[in-house]
Scaffold this motif. Structure first.
Motif, PDB file in Angstrom:
ATOM      1  N   THR A 140      13.271   0.724  10.905  1.00 28.45           N
ATOM      2  CA  THR A 140      14.179  -0.291  11.453  1.00 28.45           C
ATOM      3  C   THR A 140      15.639   0.148  11.424  1.00 28.45           C
ATOM      4  O   THR A 140      16.216   0.392  10.376  1.00 28.45           O
TER       5      THR A 140
ATOM      6  N   ASN B  87       0.807  -1.230   0.000  1.00 28.04           N
ATOM      7  CA  ASN B  87       0.000   0.000   0.000  1.00 28.04           C
ATOM      8  C   ASN B  87       0.837   1.276   0.000  1.00 28.04           C
ATOM      9  O   ASN B  87       0.363   2.331  -0.408  1.00 28.04           O
TER      10      ASN B  87
ATOM     11  N   TRP C 216      -0.002  -6.185   8.291  1.00 30.94           N
ATOM     12  CA  TRP C 216      -0.281  -6.089   9.722  1.00 30.94           C
ATOM     13  C   TRP C 216      -1.496  -6.940  10.080  1.00 30.94           C
ATOM     14  O   TRP C 216      -2.512  -6.919   9.378  1.00 30.94           O
TER      15      TRP C 216
HETATM   16  C1  FAD Z   1      10.349   2.603  14.095  1.00 29.61           C
HETATM   17  C2  FAD Z   1      10.732   1.147  14.154  1.00 29.61           C
HETATM   18  C3  FAD Z   1      12.032   0.775  14.481  1.00 29.61           C
HETATM   19  C4  FAD Z   1      12.402  -0.550  14.511  1.00 29.61           C
HETATM   20  N1  FAD Z   1      13.705  -0.913  14.773  1.00 29.61           N
HETATM   21  C5  FAD Z   1      14.080  -2.210  14.694  1.00 29.61           C
HETATM   22  C6  FAD Z   1      15.457  -2.586  14.803  1.00 29.61           C
HETATM   23  O1  FAD Z   1      16.335  -1.772  15.020  1.00 29.61           O
HETATM   24  N2  FAD Z   1      15.773  -3.900  14.645  1.00 29.61           N
HETATM   25  C7  FAD Z   1      14.832  -4.856  14.386  1.00 29.61           C
HETATM   26  O2  FAD Z   1      15.177  -6.030  14.237  1.00 29.61           O
HETATM   27  N3  FAD Z   1      13.525  -4.518  14.290  1.00 29.61           N
HETATM   28  C8  FAD Z   1      13.141  -3.240  14.422  1.00 29.61           C
HETATM   29  N4  FAD Z   1      11.826  -2.892  14.270  1.00 29.61           N
HETATM   30  C9  FAD Z   1      10.856  -3.951  14.012  1.00 29.61           C
HETATM   31  C10 FAD Z   1      10.994  -4.425  12.561  1.00 29.61           C
HETATM   32  O3  FAD Z   1      11.047  -3.309  11.740  1.00 29.61           O
HETATM   33  C11 FAD Z   1       9.855  -5.225  12.172  1.00 29.61           C
HETATM   34  O4  FAD Z   1       9.711  -6.320  13.037  1.00 29.61           O
HETATM   35  C12 FAD Z   1       9.941  -5.791  10.768  1.00 29.61           C
HETATM   36  O5  FAD Z   1      10.551  -4.933   9.837  1.00 29.61           O
HETATM   37  C13 FAD Z   1       8.536  -6.028  10.362  1.00 29.61           C
HETATM   38  O6  FAD Z   1       8.488  -6.468   9.049  1.00 29.61           O
HETATM   39  P1  FAD Z   1       7.121  -6.986   8.508  1.00 29.61           P
HETATM   40  O7  FAD Z   1       7.291  -7.262   7.069  1.00 29.61           O
HETATM   41  O8  FAD Z   1       6.625  -8.064   9.394  1.00 29.61           O
HETATM   42  O9  FAD Z   1       6.105  -5.755   8.721  1.00 29.61           O
HETATM   43  P2  FAD Z   1       6.104  -4.333   8.027  1.00 29.61           P
HETATM   44  O10 FAD Z   1       7.460  -3.817   7.869  1.00 29.61           O
HETATM   45  O11 FAD Z   1       5.129  -3.512   8.773  1.00 29.61           O
HETATM   46  O12 FAD Z   1       5.541  -4.631   6.590  1.00 29.61           O
HETATM   47  C14 FAD Z   1       4.180  -4.939   6.368  1.00 29.61           C
HETATM   48  C15 FAD Z   1       3.748  -4.191   5.152  1.00 29.61           C
HETATM   49  O13 FAD Z   1       2.411  -4.563   4.818  1.00 29.61           O
HETATM   50  C16 FAD Z   1       1.790  -3.392   4.345  1.00 29.61           C
HETATM   51  N5  FAD Z   1       0.328  -3.535   4.356  1.00 29.61           N
HETATM   52  C17 FAD Z   1      -0.505  -3.457   5.424  1.00 29.61           C
HETATM   53  N6  FAD Z   1      -1.780  -3.619   5.004  1.00 29.61           N
HETATM   54  C18 FAD Z   1      -1.734  -3.790   3.658  1.00 29.61           C
HETATM   55  C19 FAD Z   1      -2.731  -3.989   2.672  1.00 29.61           C
HETATM   56  N7  FAD Z   1      -4.030  -4.087   2.979  1.00 29.61           N
HETATM   57  N8  FAD Z   1      -2.347  -4.085   1.377  1.00 29.61           N
HETATM   58  C20 FAD Z   1      -1.029  -4.009   1.040  1.00 29.61           C
HETATM   59  N9  FAD Z   1      -0.047  -3.835   1.945  1.00 29.61           N
HETATM   60  C21 FAD Z   1      -0.400  -3.737   3.242  1.00 29.61           C
HETATM   61  C22 FAD Z   1       2.286  -2.339   5.294  1.00 29.61           C
HETATM   62  O14 FAD Z   1       2.062  -1.067   4.807  1.00 29.61           O
HETATM   63  C23 FAD Z   1       3.746  -2.688   5.387  1.00 29.61           C
HETATM   64  O15 FAD Z   1       4.496  -2.040   4.398  1.00 29.61           O
HETATM   65  C24 FAD Z   1      11.434  -1.562  14.239  1.00 29.61           C
HETATM   66  C25 FAD Z   1      10.124  -1.195  13.935  1.00 29.61           C
HETATM   67  C26 FAD Z   1       9.769   0.141  13.887  1.00 29.61           C
HETATM   68  C27 FAD Z   1       8.359   0.520  13.554  1.00 29.61           C
END
Ligand code: FAD
Length: 650
Positions: free
Chosen positions: A149, A123, A442
């Motif tokens: 991150t 998105n 999410w």
């Molecule tokens: C500010 C911050 C700092 C962090 N620092 C660290 C760190 O230093 N080290 C570490 O290991 N972890 C860190 N984390 C945690 C780490 O970033 C996350 O655990 C990991 O990157 C999550 O990846 P993900 O793909 O599970 O989720 P996300 O990165 O959230 O990716 C999920 C994606 O799905 C998309 N999405 C949601 N709904 C829809 C939809 N309906 N249609 C299409 N797309 C959709 C979202 O927009 C998002 O882009 C941090 C997190 C944050 C927020």
């Protein structure tokens, strides 16, 4: 806020693409679909399409969330129109282009021997999810910042699966110190400082921190200013009792729970807030709690009022517990962030754009033409070619600006041969089909887009509401004021952003960090919006609403004011010294982690919601860091691996 006027703050200066749109107002307005989703064509094909350089309000930017919010509010389909069939068919569709979604594509492609057709729908206008890259140019100099991150780091050791991927991407974690100029700031005589603001402590005062708590993003804080204790005791705007308590907290050896066994102490510490322990059990002044209130923000997203005493002690080495002689073994219901591991501490790597480099390396594996270059060094400065992400001839495609609004099996889930996925793009709803689907988005979103899931599973998914955060990057023309004041890191728990710091000095490949005070630099500031006094989950809800409804201009003014008050005595002038500001807004930030204060099942060791939430359903598997209730990159990778295994073995 201080009395500094707008002119002095530099609010009149056109330093950024100021984004005055208030996300909530847009969502509530007459048009449900935001401007970039209404635009026809493929914006990514424009040579000027380059999201990392956009400044202003990023992270969950305007245009990324409105369709999903209107789905949540139950009015999306009223105006969405009839979905148009693209006729596209894939082996796998991944919802969400974060680390977990990209990893899902990586593992699925590997299992398919490189022959699978995969579509990733995201998105946002960029890939990587929380692993977000910010780029800036000042004069001839290009600078990077992490918009989310920060680093490869996790309280627990990376699994074999996650380590294998990191190695396959070419990252040699053990080589990190080669790139880190760890003595740069100490060689300039810079140390950690404390900023007491007048609204919270009665006076604006910057004093050396005699005993800084470690803060990963600030690097090494073990070197303190030579006269730190003396100056703290003389200058800190605290009562005499609070100053004595501060010394007692750090140097005392008293057991504040005499007569209790280890087990009894841990039992009590797991069930009481740290604020209560400090005031009611240890007898410290409430001013001490005020000072340390935000020290748990970066781990837990809430302050000492909502973190158990056990977790605060174990996760951040908060002083005041040394006389209790607690054993280091994990106690009952200890949060996973509070279970430390020496092996995990060693496994650390920070790229100048944080783990956005991991996202870029993954995209390079999936679509080599999109990220020029071949090494982990050249990826740091490589300019991504967004037009290559979604090319018609490519087996793997990443389609940005495409929120998914519906995922359903073609027929009954148990027997269906595939799924149909609907997404919004260019103001219209489109459908695509695939044999398999990984929901790497999410978890709170999933019940709205995949209504056919069992009710119990939807409830578990809904309970994974994330922790909101703001990561602000401020580019300065120089850091001479930091040099003059003698600091590279300032804790400011009473201010809008609860700290500010010079960027970690890391140089990789052709990228050079800021080397001397006269050079431009990126300042990193964090805010964890919360509402002390409420249960943790309610604090996250309030914080989320707060940052969705705060305009960029308001945050910008707060940043300028805070920096002027902290750095002004060092000669800092916001109107002159600030070159750019990017505020990365994460209303849905860290995955929610279970803890002993608010989650009875965690304390009792019974089934956790994430185990129910991540169950596969027909051709749909569920990934994302939420699936582990663990807010780290390794969780995003591990959960992608599990989700793909479930599909390929089914
Ligand atoms: C500010 C911050 C700092 C962090 N620092 C660290 C760190 O230093 N080290 C570490 O290991 N972890 C860190 N984390 C945690 C780490 O970033 C996350 O655990 C990991 O990157 C999550 O990846 P993900 O793909 O599970 O989720 P996300 O990165 O959230 O990716 C999920 C994606 O799905 C998309 N999405 C949601 N709904 C829809 C939809 N309906 N249609 C299409 N797309 C959709 C979202 O927009 C998002 O882009 C941090 C997190 C944050 C927020």
């Amino acid at each position: 806020m201080s009395d500094i006027n707008d002119q002095d703050l530099g609010m009149h200066r056109n330093i950024t693409r100021r984004d005055f749109l208030n996300g909530v107002a847009v969502a509530a307005g007459a048009t449900l679909l935001p401007p970039n989703l209404l635009a026809d064509g493929d914006p990514e094909n424009s040579p000027t399409y380059y999201p990392p350089t956009l400044t202003g309000l990023r992270g969950s930017h305007v245009g990324a969330f409105e369709a999903i919010h209107s789905l949540r509010d139950g009015n999306f389909w009223d105006t969405a129109g009839k979905p148009q069939d693209t006729g596209e068919d894939y082996d796998l569709i991944v919802v969400g282009g974060g680390i977990s979604g990209l990893s899902s594509a990586y593992y699925f492609q590997r299992a398919a021997g490189g022959k699978a057709k995969i579509l990733i729908l995201e998105n946002h206008d960029d890939f990587g999810g929380h692993a977000k890259r910010n780029e800036f140019t000042v004069g001839q100099r290009r600078m990077l910042g992490y918009g989310g991150t920060f680093a490869i780091q996790s309280p627990a050791p990376y699994s074999t699966v996650a380590k294998d991927m990191i190695r396959d991407l070419g990252i040699d974690v053990g080589s990190y110190q080669k790139y880190n100029n760890r003595d740069l700031y100490s060689s300039q005589g810079l140390a950690a400082y404390m900023f007491f603001d007048k609204e919270t402590f009665g006076a604006d005062k910057l004093v050396p921190d005699p005993a800084p708590l470690s803060e990963g993003e600030a690097g090494d804080l073990s070197i303190t200013a030579p006269d730190a204790w003396k100056r703290f005791l003389a200058e800190a705007p605290l009562s005499e009792k609070a100053k004595q308590d501060f010394v007692r907290m750090h140097q005392g050896k008293e057991d504040y729970m005499p007569g209790l066994s280890q087990t009894e102490k841990r039992f009590r510490l797991a069930r009481m807030s740290c604020a209560k322990y400090l005031t009611d059990i240890a007898g410290f002044s409430p001013e001490i709690v005020k000072w340390y209130q935000a020290c748990t923000h970066s781990d837990f997203g809430v302050g000492l009022d909502a973190v158990s005493a056990q977790d605060a002690w174990a996760a951040i080495d908060l002083p005041g517990f040394q006389g209790l002689n607690l054993s280091p073994e994990p106690g009952p219901g200890q949060n996973r962030d509070a279970i430390r591991s020496a092996e995990a501490d060693q496994y650390f790597f920070h790229f100048p754009d944080g783990n956005a480099s991991i996202a870029r390396l993954l995209v390079r594996k999936l679509i080599p033409d999109a990220i020029p270059g071949t090494t982990v060094h050249d990826v740091v400065t490589a300019r991504a070619n967004y037009a290559k992400l979604d090319e018609s001839g490519s087996n793997i495609k990443i389609r940005l600006n495409s929120p998914v609004v519906r995922v359903k099996h073609q027929g009954a889930a148990a027997t269906a041969k595939g799924v149909e996925v609907a997404y919004v793009r260019g103001g219209k709803v489109h459908t695509v089909r695939a044999k398999n689907c990984v929901l790497a988005c999410w978890h709170v979103v999933i019940p709205y887009i995949c209504e056919e899931l069992p009710e119990k599973q939807k409830d578990a998914l809904s309970s994974a509401a994330k922790v909101p955060l703001l990561y602000s990057n401020v580019v300065l023309n120089n850091w001479t004021s930091f040099k003059k004041l003698g600091t590279h890191y300032v804790a400011s728990p009473g201010c809008y952003h609860t700290n500010l710091m010079l960027d970690l000095p890391v140089s990789i490949g052709d990228y050079r960090c800021s080397q001397k005070p006269e050079d431009p630099v990126v300042i990193h500031m964090t805010k964890t919006p919360c509402k002390p006094g409420l249960p943790a989950r309610d604090q996250h809800v309030m914080g989320r609403v707060q940052i969705y409804s705060t305009q960029f201009e308001t945050i910008e003014r707060k940043i300028r004011d805070q920096m002027a008050r902290i750095l002004g005595p060092g000669g800092f002038e916001p109107a002159r010294d600030i070159a750019a500001i990017t505020v990365n807004r994460w209303p849905h930030g860290y995955a929610y982690e279970y803890n002993s204060l608010w989650d009875k099942f965690w304390l009792e060791g019974t089934e956790t919601p994430c185990e129910v939430a991540r169950r596969p359903y027909g051709r749909i598997a569920i990934a994302n860091a939420d699936a582990a209730a663990y807010a780290y990159t390794d969780a995003a990778i591990d959960q992608a691996y599990r989700a793909v295994q479930e599909l390929v073995k089914a």
